[in-house]
Write an enzyme that holds these catalytic residues in place. Sequence first.
Site, short mmCIF file in Angstrom:
data_model
loop_
_atom_site.label_atom_id
_atom_site.label_comp_id
_atom_site.label_asym_id
_atom_site.label_seq_id
_atom_site.Cartn_x
_atom_site.Cartn_y
_atom_site.Cartn_z
N ASP A 99 0.83 -1.21 0.00
CA ASP A 99 0.00 0.00 0.00
C ASP A 99 0.86 1.26 0.00
O ASP A 99 1.87 1.34 0.71
CB ASP A 99 -0.91 0.03 1.24
N LYS B 228 -7.42 10.91 9.50
CA LYS B 228 -6.77 10.31 8.34
C LYS B 228 -7.39 10.76 7.02
O LYS B 228 -6.69 11.24 6.12
CB LYS B 228 -6.82 8.78 8.44
N ASP C 20 -4.44 2.49 -4.98
CA ASP C 20 -3.02 2.62 -4.62
C ASP C 20 -2.58 1.48 -3.71
O ASP C 20 -1.58 1.59 -3.00
CB ASP C 20 -2.75 3.97 -3.95
#
Length: 1335
Positions: A910, A979, A1172
């Site tokens: 990741d 986040k 991603d």
Amino acid sequence: MIPIARRSAHRLDTTLVLCSRQGLPRPARLYSSPSKRANAPALATSSTSHLDYPPIPPHPLTSQQHVTRDGPNSPKVGFPSEYGDMSDMQGFLKRRTPYTILPTPLPENSSSPFHSIHFSDSPTLDLVSVIDACLHNLYDVPRAKEIFERLRKSKKGDPLMSAGIYNSLLGAFMEMASTKEPTKASYWVEDAVALYEAMESGSDQVAPTANTYAHMLLAWLRFNPETQSPISATVELHEPVRLLRCLIDRDISVALVVSDRAFKSNEEAAMAIKVLSKAAVEMNVSRIVSELGMAKVQGSHAPDPLEDIPEAIPVQRVKKPDVQAIHGPDGSVVDIDIKAQAEEPEYEVPFHLANLRKHLAQVTLARRVLSEDSAARQKLLEESVYDVAVERLKHQATLFETLGLQDKGLNNADLRAWMWAWHEKLQVRIKAEVANLVQSEINLSMARSLNRLGPFLSLIKPEKLSLLTILEVMHLQGSGGVTEGMKTARALIAVGRAVEIEYKAEMCKKNNIAIPNSSGRTDHGFFSNLGYRDLFARRVAARKYMEDSEEWTSDWTQIVRVRVGSVLVDALMDVATVTRTALDKRTGETVSEQQPAFFHSYEYLRGHKLGVIKLNPVVSERIAKDQLRETLHPRHLPMLVKPKPWLSHDQGGYLYNKTSAMRYKDSQEQYSYLRQASSLGNLELVYASLDVLGNTPWQINRRIFDIVLEVWNSGKQLGKIPSAVYEEPEPEKPENFDSDPKAKTIYYARHRQYAINKANNHSDRCNINYKIEIARTFLGDTIYLPHNVDFRGRAYPIPPHLNHIGDDLSRGLLKFGESRPLGERGLRWLKIHIANLYGYDKGTFEERIQFVHDHMEDIYDSVDKPLDGKCWWQKADDPWQCLAACMEIKAALESGDPHAYESALPVHQDGTCNGLQHYAALGGDARGAAQVNLSITEKPSDVYTYVADMVQESLKEDIAKGDRIAIKLDGKIARKVVKQTVMTTVYGVTFIGAREQIGRQLRDSGNIDAEDAWAASSYLARKVLSCIGDLFTGAKGIQNWLNTAARLISKSIPPERIPGAPGSDQIVVKKRPDPPKKGKKSWTKEQMTSVIWTTPLGLPIVQPYRQVKRKQIKTQLQTVYISDPNTPATVNTMKQASAFPPNFIHSLDATHMMLTALECRSRDVTFASVHDSYWTHACSVDEMSAVIRDTFIALHSSDVLSRLDEELRERYKNHKIPVASLKGGGFLTKLGYTVKDRRVVRLDEQSAGSTLIDTEEYGVEPQPKKGRSRPRGIEADEFDEEMEEEIEENEEEEVNDNDEELDKKFVNFIDILPPLPAKGQFDVSTIKGSLYFFS
């Protein structure tokens, strides 16, 4: 000359095994690597294509020796560099990317011939779709011919008037002459000949195809003077010699003609070969004689693989006696009546076996036709789903009826039984409705042809229309933010689109077309010039073959979909009922009544009044409990074979169900750009990467599935599986409810949140039910997930319910379909993977491995006693994936040789806040690079924790002041809370977006009361955005440049749209334009320019944000407002600007993913991605990690921003910007300019003679200055947009201009576009040594 189909033979490969006429040769080699000599014939006896990859040749740069890429100063730590050279890719990315450039859409009241080529209007599309519907099954050929003749005159050269529509007319004319109206054969054949001659002469700008010549050959075979039914001598048929001469002149293979779908019988195909052979002999063309001779041989010797195999006698059982239940007055069963049986027992095939045999009979037929082609299984899945669903529902209803429970077992009603009852009534209703419509539309005038629904509803049988409507409506429940229901507009469009898709799928399946097989790579690699040209040549030939083989169909407009859907949904709501029971509280008796299964209502959503279709509560409850296999269409399911390779913008994915390569929300501009880029050959690597993703095999993880099923059936909550009954208690009304307004407010807030949570629990339960049913269906199968892209280029699996982009449960249920030995490095990565899934992902790799060693006892306990042990795995961030990894490592360690253990578990790599990684690389931002692991560090950086600590520190001052919200938040600022906001800050998230993100996290954590959630999220959003401010200055500079460029582009006007400017005389104004609205200038109606750029792989990205224009459509349910994508509207400047930074970054991460996918394919590394997050086998992680770094370095070494700046200056070089539009809101000042003496000058160069930009002046009448008006809201909103949820609605800036002369002043876009921000010193090649870049 060699026909194109054979000239490209060395690049194409497919093999067909078709009986009789179907055995005639198609192009010999379709879309796969050569496996035999180029001129080898496609023999009918050869083996068929299995859609498998050929053996992978060694990488051209690694077969002999490894190439070292490290320079003398390169870092020596990190991932190995010996896997291969990237010079081809770097050269490819540094080339000048070919742009796809189309004209800017015109306003609704304007047109030009050049624009109409690319942008079709809705009335024309409606007429073309009516032609298609009227031609189907010869529904109304004269009406189709009449509309066609009108379009021939008015739309000559329009792409809609393609060879497909001409050939469909030719075919319909021939069928009318042969079957429906043989007494008028001369009339219809004369029309066919005239149409062919118009194509042959080029007068209609449409060239004939193989299908055209096949129809003209048929005309000769059926109606020449020597036949039994010759036509009038006045009609001049074209003889075979003339037709053959034309075929040779146009380089069209005669093999394609004699095997065309126009020939309905073997005899006619054989006669066509005979007459063409005779003509070839007369012309002395031996090559054609030989080709036709080979065709005859191939068509005559197709073997039947089951010819000598006897039928297997089926298992039978003694037929059960007829049982009739006798009911008492209260509905209970009081007696059973068993009819007498014959002395000899009767036998029957058990239901499930009978249904299976019926299903396999079709498979057998397909096998006889297609030999061992594995596509037959997928075809059966796609084409017979309705038949199988009907059989299952019918069996369930029959079983209930036998037991006397069809109306009596009310408390145990089954969803399938209801659906069968609805289906039985609905198909009768639809049949009657269609008959009435057809009768009422017989005498409609030509002007009202667009109102005809009969042709569209007659395309599919009522039985299939009925089931399709039920399945689509059931599938939509809970969508669009409507609890236990759906938006009316969405339901009508979805049902109409489902009918359209099913009709097109039937047309695709009609002719047994062979499916091209993608090789996955070329012999020259993906990125070399030879490799790219090879991909293009193969794809073009395969696409042409597919298009020529399929029957022509037309796309429907939104209006047609809505009107078709309204008839079907209204009929369903009329006939679908359920019986509900309840206990009468007064008498204690059980009462029941018939109620509608669906009802229409209105709700307010986001301030708009919406029409909604709601499900009866008992139906909604059953969806969360019962089996849902019967409610799924194949386009919602994984595939059993590798997907069809992407051949064009709408050819790929599922074998027969039409799918677009791009998910565009009804944006005609996006569609036009995609189609044009595809036709220019700019998308070869995009298509190739989608094929790589789609060809990755998957399987259901049986061990995880068994535990998931056990938890599901228990009704308990675990992980993402919600409980069957919502367990949270309903808030109690406080005692001071009536006397204390604050207490009342708090109670209402908590009760509202309780209702939302309860509804969400039910919706989640339904969603999980779909996943479990799909997983159960495909247990033991290898499945594939076809992919397409969104408008930014990000790839997504097309099946929506169960895929690896889904939640933790979906990912835990899936594993790769192929296993590979772990090896020493693979075992290491498997341990790191477990630590990552558990949430321990910020330590070093060695610390993560030690974490797993420390918890090995917990891991074993989790595997041995997953539900009644310590349940360590349930505390993980991703519990189901963690449990799957625990099972894998335990099995490996206990196998005796862990390094040789065959593992199929995907292991992830990741990115660290991938958007910020791209920004840091773009801007050379060393400080930002260090925050997101682009630099070499001993431990991974965690920007989210860093910001969370900053916010926690900033709370102290407010806590000291006694701030109530700060006190409540103290100690609760977890990494997870900030986040998403940190991640999206550089994407341009607004305060409102940040508040919603943080509020969602606070609510999910349960640390904040419902009544305080809004205030707390607002407070925290300000704190987070403030703390982020100084961290990412480099990214902020790029973001500001992108935002400014987008605002300038969206304010610009093509030069020909300015009255008096060169080229403006080419624009025709259809009607007098409406006067400008209050506060609007005349040039605002001309601001139609979208922000468009091209990814390094050639994909054009078109931002779809325009002002909302809706059409009012009256339906039988309600008046709905729908957006018409074919009606141009001005761009929304604020959305274009605010969306450009995130969309550009997303297009970059999509490009990085595709480059990685292609390179992994070249190296035989299994690859899957979730944007991603890149997945592969544990043993391949090192090699994939090296590829990830290499592709990222290659991408950002190509100077992406400079290339973007170059493209924008080239694409918009002649666009003009009204000076007045720049003055509003101080925008011109922010750019560093001002207006002086009606000139645009620099703020620091205002002295006389220092003008920077000379404004251009055209004959534009200035409009009087008026105030600003606020746009009115729209009553109905049809769809939610993914990006709009993150972008704050903003009004256009006020143009405050005291000089009316500026209304006719314009500046060039390229003169005022600011330069790129200065680039920092960070060296992107440093990433090679970063251990934690992707980890």
